[in-house]
Structure formats: C-alpha cells, structure tokens
Scaffold this motif. Sequence first.
Motif, short mmCIF file in Angstrom:
data_model
loop_
_atom_site.label_atom_id
_atom_site.label_comp_id
_atom_site.label_asym_id
_atom_site.label_seq_id
_atom_site.Cartn_x
_atom_site.Cartn_y
_atom_site.Cartn_z
N LEU A 148 144.28 57.48 1.37
CA LEU A 148 144.90 58.07 2.56
C LEU A 148 145.28 56.95 3.50
CD1 LEU A 148 142.16 60.81 2.99
CD2 LEU A 148 144.48 61.21 2.14
N MET A 149 146.44 57.05 4.11
CA MET A 149 146.89 55.99 5.00
C MET A 149 147.25 56.55 6.38
SD MET A 149 149.14 53.70 2.33
CE MET A 149 148.98 52.18 3.21
N PRO A 150 146.22 56.91 7.16
CA PRO A 150 146.49 57.43 8.50
C PRO A 150 146.92 56.32 9.45
CG PRO A 150 144.13 57.26 8.15
CD PRO A 150 144.78 56.89 6.85
N LEU A 151 147.72 56.67 10.43
CA LEU A 151 148.24 55.66 11.37
C LEU A 151 147.26 55.42 12.52
CD1 LEU A 151 149.38 57.31 14.11
CD2 LEU A 151 151.21 57.89 12.54
N GLY A 152 147.25 54.20 12.98
CA GLY A 152 146.48 53.86 14.18
C GLY A 152 147.28 54.17 15.42
N SER A 153 148.57 53.89 15.36
CA SER A 153 149.53 54.17 16.43
C SER A 153 150.92 54.03 15.81
CB SER A 153 149.30 53.23 17.63
OG SER A 153 149.27 51.89 17.22
N ILE A 155 154.38 53.07 14.15
CA ILE A 155 154.75 51.92 13.32
C ILE A 155 155.32 50.79 14.16
CG2 ILE A 155 156.40 51.13 11.56
CD1 ILE A 155 156.23 53.87 10.24
N GLY A 156 154.81 49.60 13.96
CA GLY A 156 155.37 48.42 14.60
C GLY A 156 155.12 48.33 16.09
N SER A 157 154.27 49.22 16.64
CA SER A 157 154.10 49.26 18.10
C SER A 157 153.02 48.30 18.60
CB SER A 157 153.75 50.68 18.54
OG SER A 157 152.44 51.02 18.11
N ASN A 158 152.18 47.82 17.72
CA ASN A 158 151.07 46.92 18.10
C ASN A 158 150.13 47.54 19.14
OD1 ASN A 158 151.95 44.95 16.36
ND2 ASN A 158 153.02 43.75 17.92
N GLN A 159 150.08 48.87 19.18
CA GLN A 159 149.22 49.55 20.16
C GLN A 159 147.77 49.69 19.70
OE1 GLN A 159 150.82 53.22 21.85
NE2 GLN A 159 152.88 52.53 21.36
N GLY A 160 147.51 49.38 18.44
CA GLY A 160 146.13 49.43 17.96
C GLY A 160 145.69 50.82 17.55
N VAL A 179 142.93 53.81 4.22
CA VAL A 179 143.60 52.58 4.61
C VAL A 179 144.28 52.84 5.96
CG1 VAL A 179 145.30 50.82 3.96
CG2 VAL A 179 144.09 52.12 2.17
N VAL A 180 143.78 52.21 7.01
CA VAL A 180 144.42 52.42 8.31
C VAL A 180 145.73 51.64 8.34
CG1 VAL A 180 144.22 52.19 10.81
CG2 VAL A 180 142.22 52.85 9.46
N ASP A 181 146.80 52.37 8.58
CA ASP A 181 148.14 51.80 8.47
C ASP A 181 148.87 52.04 9.78
OD1 ASP A 181 150.61 50.91 7.62
OD2 ASP A 181 151.05 52.68 6.42
N ALA A 182 149.68 51.11 10.15
CA ALA A 182 150.61 51.25 11.27
C ALA A 182 149.95 51.07 12.63
CB ALA A 182 151.32 52.59 11.25
N GLY A 183 150.55 50.21 13.42
CA GLY A 183 150.17 50.05 14.82
C GLY A 183 149.10 49.02 15.09
N ILE A 184 148.44 48.52 14.03
CA ILE A 184 147.40 47.51 14.26
C ILE A 184 148.09 46.23 14.74
CG2 ILE A 184 145.71 46.01 13.14
CD1 ILE A 184 144.91 48.39 11.42
N GLY A 185 147.76 45.82 15.97
CA GLY A 185 148.51 44.74 16.59
C GLY A 185 147.75 43.45 16.77
N ALA A 186 146.44 43.47 16.52
CA ALA A 186 145.63 42.27 16.73
C ALA A 186 144.49 42.25 15.73
CB ALA A 186 145.07 42.27 18.15
N VAL A 201 142.92 47.93 5.63
CA VAL A 201 143.97 48.12 6.63
C VAL A 201 145.27 47.54 6.07
CG1 VAL A 201 142.42 48.05 8.62
CG2 VAL A 201 143.47 45.93 7.81
N LEU A 202 146.38 48.09 6.56
CA LEU A 202 147.68 47.54 6.18
C LEU A 202 148.33 46.98 7.45
CD1 LEU A 202 150.25 49.15 3.77
CD2 LEU A 202 150.91 47.60 5.58
N VAL A 203 148.70 45.72 7.41
CA VAL A 203 149.26 45.05 8.58
C VAL A 203 150.60 44.43 8.21
CG1 VAL A 203 148.88 43.26 10.32
CG2 VAL A 203 146.92 44.53 9.41
N ASN A 204 151.57 44.61 9.07
CA ASN A 204 152.86 43.96 8.85
C ASN A 204 153.38 43.33 10.13
OD1 ASN A 204 155.49 43.18 8.21
ND2 ASN A 204 156.01 45.04 7.17
N THR A 205 153.77 44.17 11.10
CA THR A 205 154.43 43.67 12.31
C THR A 205 153.58 42.62 13.04
OG1 THR A 205 155.62 45.74 12.57
CG2 THR A 205 155.42 44.36 14.53
N ALA A 206 152.29 42.87 13.16
CA ALA A 206 151.43 41.96 13.94
C ALA A 206 151.46 40.55 13.36
CB ALA A 206 150.01 42.48 13.99
N ILE A 207 151.59 40.46 12.04
CA ILE A 207 151.68 39.13 11.41
C ILE A 207 153.11 38.60 11.53
CG2 ILE A 207 151.51 37.87 9.22
CD1 ILE A 207 149.25 39.84 8.42
N ALA A 208 154.06 39.45 11.12
CA ALA A 208 155.45 38.99 11.04
C ALA A 208 156.03 38.62 12.40
CB ALA A 208 156.32 40.07 10.40
#
Lengths: 259, 67
Positions: A148-153, A155-160, A179-186, A201-208
Amino acid sequence: MLTISGHQFSSRLFTGTGKFNHSTTMLNSIKESQSELVTLAMKRVDFNTGLDDILAPLQQLGVKLLPNTAGARNAKEAIFAAELAHEMLATKWIKLEIHPDPKYLMPDPIETLTAAKALCDKGFIVLPYIHADPVLCRKLEDVGCAALMPLGSPIGSNQGLATETFLKIIIEQANVPVVVDAGIGAPSQACRAMEMGADAVLVNTAIASSAKPEIMAKCFKQAVESGRQAYLAGLGDVTTNANNTSPLTGFLNTSITGG
Amino acid sequence: MIQITINQQLENINTNVVLTELLDNKGISHNSVALVVNQRIIPRSQWHEYVCQPNDNIEFFSAVAGG
C-alpha cells in the motif's frame, strides 16, 4: 529485509527518477541512496527530442524498475498503462496511480480500487498510490495488492506527513507492506515515517529538487535506516507529565542547610 | 504509398512495411519501446509480422523519468 510479493529488498528507501536536472545527477543520487526500487513513467515518443536515455543506465545499475500509471485519469486508462509497461519493461510490477485533478493530484479512490482488482486478477504486482484512507487500504489489500502506498501530503509538495494520524492506523491494520509515498520533504520526515512502523518510503522531489541531490540522497538513506532501527528498538511512551530521569533525593538541600 | 498516423503526426510510408522496419527507420531501439496500433498493444513478438495498413493509428511509447 523487506519482502514485497516474494522479492527481497535490503533498502527501505525507494526513489523516483523525476525532476532531476540531469540524468547523471539522477543516477548518482540513486547510487548514493542505495535504493533498489525506482519508479519510471511512460509517454509517447517525441521524435523531435528523441528517446530519453533513462532505461539502459537504470538497468545497468541493477535496480528493480517500478513503472507507474501517471497520466491515467480512470481505471480503464490505468489498466492499459499497466499492460503497456508490461510490454515495454517485461515486468508485472506496477505503481497504480490515478489522479485526474492536475492541481492537487489527489488519487481517485474508486477508480483505483476498480483498476487494482482488475490488475491483480491479471497477475500484476500492484502497488497503489492512494490517500491515507484506512478503509480503502483494507479493500485494496482484500483485492490482492502487494503493498500500500498512502500519501504523506500532496505529490511534490514537501509538506511531510500531514496524514500522520491516518498513516498510523494504516500501518497498524495492514498485512502487506506500507510504503509512505508523496510529500516527504526532509530526511527527518522519512525517519519519522519509519519510526512509526512504515515498511518503506518513496522519495523523489525532496532529493531531486535539492541543491545537492547526491548528498540529500545519502541523507535520506541514513534517515530511513535510523528510523527503522528506532522502530525496531521501540520508542518510549509519550506522557503528559514529566518523569524524572535522575534520582530526586534532595541531597543538595541537606548539604546547603548543613553548611 | 499509404498514409498512417504515428504519434499523432500524419506520415506517408511505403506499402508492406512491418513495425520493426518502422522502428528502424526512426532509429529507435527495439528494447526500449512499446507499440500500440489502433488502441491495441502489439506484443514485441508480433512486430516483425504486423504490416502497416492505410489509416493505421500507431503510437510509440517509451519510459521516461517519473516519480
């Protein structure tokens, strides 16, 4: 080890490949993250710009590819995208995402459940991206989703972890990896998700979007490992009142009055 | 010559062209794409035998960066 549908992962950090300024930076960041599962999207080839040279270097890295269905607006389109990915990449793994609203990219729960059932019935390994909805998560598990991949906040918002309360319920109830996906910013937010018992966790924007993606990727790796270890060690209870950590014997009082 | 649509662009091609030849003409590696003809995914194993027909709507899809 994390196991999803019989496949073992040493790393609990999954990464996306989007938004990097340069493909070399993306590849180096994935190396630094030590991620073993990375997401990809699909699109029509633009003959003016040619093919992205993304596939071959990722395959050389030896990471497992997780194509997504981004761009699908309903179950029918998502099922088609999954079959396209299977044909293109020879994998039955699919990150199922259906978000018709371009502003907030909120996943459509009804279409996602419909597509998840159809894809599971076709033998796909389905990892659905969804809102942090514990009821929906149970239903997705019932139709056979591998994780399951629920969102933290958003997509791409870095709101955590704006959905923390509901993520905890999902984690408590789930019988498949969460798998916590989306919004993880730090990294601290990734660490927090892991401390709560998320399986990955799945992280994209925070790294990129970091000024130094390779370093940020390594920071996330360390944060995820630390959070997992903390979860396994067991966090102490949270209380309202203070609880002394040193003995309160009042010996100073005695000393002062005695002097 | 026949007219077909490739990724939403009209093109004139020779008759009796199969999908593998279309890819080669475009200089596209066979390993990195999926092909859809008239909204139907054509399996890789059939690319060498599918002969393009007049008015076919052919779409080439590839993997791109994404989250």
